[in-house]
Design a protein around this motif. Structure first.
Motif, PDB file in Angstrom:
ATOM      1  N   LEU A 255       0.846  -1.194   0.000  1.00 56.77           N
ATOM      2  CA  LEU A 255       0.000   0.000   0.000  1.00 56.77           C
ATOM      3  C   LEU A 255       0.883   1.246   0.000  1.00 56.77           C
ATOM      4  CD1 LEU A 255      -3.131   0.438   0.166  1.00 56.77           C
ATOM      5  CD2 LEU A 255      -2.776   0.892   2.597  1.00 56.77           C
ATOM      6  N   LEU A 256       0.872   1.973  -1.105  1.00 58.53           N
ATOM      7  CA  LEU A 256       1.638   3.205  -1.227  1.00 58.53           C
ATOM      8  C   LEU A 256       0.914   4.318  -0.476  1.00 58.53           C
ATOM      9  CD1 LEU A 256       2.357   2.863  -5.041  1.00 58.53           C
ATOM     10  CD2 LEU A 256       3.906   2.311  -3.161  1.00 58.53           C
ATOM     11  N   ASP A 257       1.604   4.932   0.463  1.00 62.34           N
ATOM     12  CA  ASP A 257       0.955   5.883   1.359  1.00 62.34           C
ATOM     13  C   ASP A 257       1.162   7.319   0.908  1.00 62.34           C
ATOM     14  OD1 ASP A 257      -0.442   6.835   3.552  1.00 62.34           O
ATOM     15  OD2 ASP A 257       1.366   6.990   4.780  1.00 62.34           O
ATOM     16  N   LEU A 258       0.080   8.045   0.729  1.00 60.63           N
ATOM     17  CA  LEU A 258       0.145   9.465   0.427  1.00 60.63           C
ATOM     18  C   LEU A 258      -0.291  10.325   1.603  1.00 60.63           C
ATOM     19  CD1 LEU A 258      -1.365   9.512  -3.189  1.00 60.63           C
ATOM     20  CD2 LEU A 258       1.045   9.384  -2.500  1.00 60.63           C
TER      21      LEU A 258
ATOM     22  N   ARG B 282       2.721  11.786  -4.827  1.00 63.47           N
ATOM     23  CA  ARG B 282       1.578  11.393  -5.664  1.00 63.47           C
ATOM     24  C   ARG B 282       2.058  10.978  -7.057  1.00 63.47           C
ATOM     25  NH1 ARG B 282      -0.667  15.957  -5.820  1.00 63.47           N
ATOM     26  NH2 ARG B 282      -1.759  15.692  -3.837  1.00 63.47           N
ATOM     27  N   THR B 283       2.961  11.741  -7.618  1.00 65.28           N
ATOM     28  CA  THR B 283       3.495  11.405  -8.937  1.00 65.28           C
ATOM     29  C   THR B 283       4.204  10.062  -8.918  1.00 65.28           C
ATOM     30  OG1 THR B 283       3.757  13.745  -9.504  1.00 65.28           O
ATOM     31  CG2 THR B 283       5.053  12.159 -10.769  1.00 65.28           C
ATOM     32  N   ALA B 284       5.013   9.835  -7.879  1.00 66.45           N
ATOM     33  CA  ALA B 284       5.733   8.566  -7.769  1.00 66.45           C
ATOM     34  C   ALA B 284       4.765   7.396  -7.625  1.00 66.45           C
ATOM     35  CB  ALA B 284       6.690   8.609  -6.582  1.00 66.45           C
ATOM     36  N   ALA B 285       3.736   7.569  -6.802  1.00 72.00           N
ATOM     37  CA  ALA B 285       2.767   6.493  -6.593  1.00 72.00           C
ATOM     38  C   ALA B 285       2.031   6.156  -7.884  1.00 72.00           C
ATOM     39  CB  ALA B 285       1.772   6.898  -5.507  1.00 72.00           C
ATOM     40  N   LEU B 286       1.607   7.166  -8.613  1.00 66.22           N
ATOM     41  CA  LEU B 286       0.878   6.922  -9.856  1.00 66.22           C
ATOM     42  C   LEU B 286       1.765   6.263 -10.904  1.00 66.22           C
ATOM     43  CD1 LEU B 286      -1.228  10.191 -10.098  1.00 66.22           C
ATOM     44  CD2 LEU B 286      -2.001   7.919  -9.437  1.00 66.22           C
ATOM     45  N   ASP B 287       3.046   6.603 -10.908  1.00 65.98           N
ATOM     46  CA  ASP B 287       3.969   5.936 -11.831  1.00 65.98           C
ATOM     47  C   ASP B 287       4.053   4.446 -11.525  1.00 65.98           C
ATOM     48  OD1 ASP B 287       4.501   8.280 -13.152  1.00 65.98           O
ATOM     49  OD2 ASP B 287       6.393   8.683 -12.095  1.00 65.98           O
ATOM     50  N   HIS B 288       4.152   4.097 -10.233  1.00 62.88           N
ATOM     51  CA  HIS B 288       4.211   2.694  -9.833  1.00 62.88           C
ATOM     52  C   HIS B 288       2.911   1.961 -10.182  1.00 62.88           C
ATOM     53  CE1 HIS B 288       8.045   3.021  -7.894  1.00 62.88           C
ATOM     54  NE2 HIS B 288       7.627   3.873  -6.968  1.00 62.88           N
TER      55      HIS B 288
ATOM     56  N   VAL C 216      -4.938   7.271  -0.130  1.00 66.96           N
ATOM     57  CA  VAL C 216      -5.035   8.682  -0.492  1.00 66.96           C
ATOM     58  C   VAL C 216      -5.181   9.514   0.773  1.00 66.96           C
ATOM     59  CG1 VAL C 216      -6.026   8.166  -2.750  1.00 66.96           C
ATOM     60  CG2 VAL C 216      -7.543   8.516  -0.780  1.00 66.96           C
ATOM     61  N   ASN C 217      -5.095  10.806   0.609  1.00 67.55           N
ATOM     62  CA  ASN C 217      -5.435  11.715   1.697  1.00 67.55           C
ATOM     63  C   ASN C 217      -6.955  11.793   1.824  1.00 67.55           C
ATOM     64  OD1 ASN C 217      -2.760  13.175   2.612  1.00 67.55           O
ATOM     65  ND2 ASN C 217      -2.657  13.016   0.380  1.00 67.55           N
ATOM     66  N   ALA C 218      -7.426  12.227   2.970  1.00 62.66           N
ATOM     67  CA  ALA C 218      -8.869  12.317   3.192  1.00 62.66           C
ATOM     68  C   ALA C 218      -9.521  13.164   2.105  1.00 62.66           C
ATOM     69  CB  ALA C 218      -9.149  12.908   4.570  1.00 62.66           C
ATOM     70  N   PRO C 219     -10.620  12.676   1.507  1.00 59.86           N
ATOM     71  CA  PRO C 219     -11.245  13.388   0.378  1.00 59.86           C
ATOM     72  C   PRO C 219     -11.669  14.812   0.695  1.00 59.86           C
ATOM     73  CG  PRO C 219     -12.069  11.151   0.508  1.00 59.86           C
ATOM     74  CD  PRO C 219     -11.248  11.369   1.747  1.00 59.86           C
ATOM     75  N   GLY C 220     -11.878  15.121   1.982  1.00 64.31           N
ATOM     76  CA  GLY C 220     -12.291  16.466   2.347  1.00 64.31           C
ATOM     77  C   GLY C 220     -11.150  17.459   2.447  1.00 64.31           C
TER      78      GLY C 220
ATOM     79  N   LEU D 175      -8.417  15.758  -2.572  1.00 67.45           N
ATOM     80  CA  LEU D 175      -9.061  16.052  -3.856  1.00 67.45           C
ATOM     81  C   LEU D 175      -8.071  15.938  -5.007  1.00 67.45           C
ATOM     82  CD1 LEU D 175     -11.271  19.104  -2.797  1.00 67.45           C
ATOM     83  CD2 LEU D 175     -12.028  16.762  -3.252  1.00 67.45           C
ATOM     84  N   LYS D 176      -6.853  16.413  -4.786  1.00 64.17           N
ATOM     85  CA  LYS D 176      -5.817  16.277  -5.817  1.00 64.17           C
ATOM     86  C   LYS D 176      -5.534  14.802  -6.105  1.00 64.17           C
ATOM     87  CE  LYS D 176      -3.145  20.555  -5.173  1.00 64.17           C
ATOM     88  NZ  LYS D 176      -1.795  21.077  -4.845  1.00 64.17           N
ATOM     89  N   ASP D 177      -5.503  13.996  -5.046  1.00 61.76           N
ATOM     90  CA  ASP D 177      -5.253  12.556  -5.227  1.00 61.76           C
ATOM     91  C   ASP D 177      -6.323  11.933  -6.111  1.00 61.76           C
ATOM     92  OD1 ASP D 177      -3.081  12.798  -3.526  1.00 61.76           O
ATOM     93  OD2 ASP D 177      -4.136  11.994  -1.776  1.00 61.76           O
ATOM     94  N   LEU D 178      -7.588  12.233  -5.838  1.00 53.03           N
ATOM     95  CA  LEU D 178      -8.681  11.627  -6.597  1.00 53.03           C
ATOM     96  C   LEU D 178      -8.672  12.082  -8.056  1.00 53.03           C
ATOM     97  CD1 LEU D 178     -11.658  11.741  -4.063  1.00 53.03           C
ATOM     98  CD2 LEU D 178     -10.243   9.789  -4.717  1.00 53.03           C
ATOM     99  N   VAL D 179      -8.414  13.359  -8.285  1.00 50.66           N
ATOM    100  CA  VAL D 179      -8.348  13.850  -9.667  1.00 50.66           C
ATOM    101  C   VAL D 179      -7.221  13.160 -10.420  1.00 50.66           C
ATOM    102  CG1 VAL D 179      -7.854  15.860 -11.097  1.00 50.66           C
ATOM    103  CG2 VAL D 179      -9.411  16.078  -9.156  1.00 50.66           C
ATOM    104  N   ALA D 180      -6.055  13.023  -9.766  1.00 46.63           N
ATOM    105  CA  ALA D 180      -4.915  12.373 -10.412  1.00 46.63           C
ATOM    106  C   ALA D 180      -5.194  10.904 -10.678  1.00 46.63           C
ATOM    107  CB  ALA D 180      -3.675  12.530  -9.540  1.00 46.63           C
ATOM    108  N   LEU D 181      -5.840  10.221  -9.741  1.00 47.37           N
ATOM    109  CA  LEU D 181      -6.187   8.812  -9.942  1.00 47.37           C
ATOM    110  C   LEU D 181      -7.158   8.653 -11.101  1.00 47.37           C
ATOM    111  CD1 LEU D 181      -6.614   7.687  -6.226  1.00 47.37           C
ATOM    112  CD2 LEU D 181      -4.860   6.881  -7.806  1.00 47.37           C
ATOM    113  N   ALA D 182      -8.145   9.535 -11.173  1.00 47.60           N
ATOM    114  CA  ALA D 182      -9.113   9.463 -12.260  1.00 47.60           C
ATOM    115  C   ALA D 182      -8.446   9.729 -13.607  1.00 47.60           C
ATOM    116  CB  ALA D 182     -10.244  10.459 -12.023  1.00 47.60           C
TER     117      ALA D 182
END
Length: 291
Positions: free
Chosen positions: A34-37, A50-56, A72-76, A81-88
């Motif tokens: 589990l990659l922790d952000l 976040r960039t490193a995690a998405l690359d992996h 991810v970080n808490a959605p609130g 929010l940045k994490d979710l946008v990047a994941l999408a």
């Protein structure tokens, strides 16, 4: 509605996504890396992490028997929010997204909705770590998008003011394991944070198994062997389970005596579960039919 894919049980090793730690984590072969952000990444480094995690995750979401995931970080929060946008935007396939500080089913459904269009086979899991989440546990775990649940002991203890001991956390751990079983979800116990106490880790892991958790988190690769041993049935447990199943099969699934024990369907079901965890299949059901 098609049920969401569930996450694996077993060992979950949480690791920062940078500094080469993922390679060490994968070498230890946890069930989930589990990659922790969130907690392990300071605010000034979250964009880089976040960039490193998405690359992996984009390169290979599965490594042998290890599935990759991301907390991810808490959605609130802004970073959540940045994490979710990047994941999408990345369009993940077949990975785990662990959502922290979950206190309602609606939070999980918003995450799933944000990822639905681009992410296939994503397992959305809830990190339960606040008193409010414990009070709403059944509603949260009834969410149709949920693929698993993880207990966060450190934040829960901080929020309640309780000590992080077996007795202090027993109610919360029992409630989570029982609710997860009621909803047929995998449940992962909180990591042990003391790296110099293997006996304490062994005790925690055995308690998690006894309470009904399907796995336990780890914060260092050296902890995995202790956790695996705790969740793997002993030779004595396997022998007892074999005897119970054999006696039940001979009787056609009726209540019978096996040694000094009376054996009925619930005990036989438990024995079959022990054999399943040990990797030993059984051919008959508790009622004498085929599986």
């Amino acid at each position: 509605m098609t049920p969401p894919p569930t996450a694996p049980g077993g060992t979950w090793l949480i690791t920062p996504p940078s500094d080469g730690r993922l390679e060490a984590a994968l070498g230890a072969q946890p069930d989930v890396a589990l990659l922790d952000l969130e907690d392990s990444v300071p605010p000034y480094d979250k964009d880089t992490a976040r960039t490193a995690a998405l690359d992996h995750l984009g390169a290979a979401p599965v490594h042998g028997t290890t599935m990759l995931g991301v907390r991810v970080n808490a959605p609130g929060t802004v970073h959540g929010l940045k994490d979710l946008v990047a994941l999408a935007d990345t369009g993940l396939r077949g990975t785990i997204v662990l959502v922290p500080k979950v206190e309602s089913a609606r939070e999980l459904e918003l995450v799933a909705q944000a990822l639905h269009a681009t992410a296939a086979g994503v397992r959305v899991c809830a990190l339960i770590e606040t008193p409010r989440a414990l009070l709403r546990l059944d509603d949260i775990l009834a969410s149709p998008v949920l693929g698993g649940v993880v207990f966060g002991a450190a934040d829960y203890a901080a929020a309640t003011g309780c000590r992080r001991t077996s007795s202090s956390l027993r109610w919360a751990r029992s409630a989570i394991a029982a609710a997860a079983a009621a909803h047929a979800l995998p449940s992962i116990d909180s990591p042990c944070f003391d790296l110099d106490d293997p006996e304490g880790l062994r005790r925690e892991a055995q308690e998690a198994r006894d309470l009904g958790f399907t796995g336990k988190g780890a914060v260092h690769p050296d902890q995995l062997s202790v956790i695996r041993a705790a969740f793997c049935p002993t030779e004595e447990e396997v022998a007892q389970a074999r005897a119970l199943v054999s006696a039940a099969d001979r009787s056609g699934g009726q209540v019978v005596r096996a040694g000094n024990r009376m054996v009925g369907p619930p005990l036989v079901a438990a024995a079959r579960a022990v054999l399943d965890r040990a990797g030993i299949g059984t051919e008959r059901s508790v009622n004498g039919g085929t599986q």
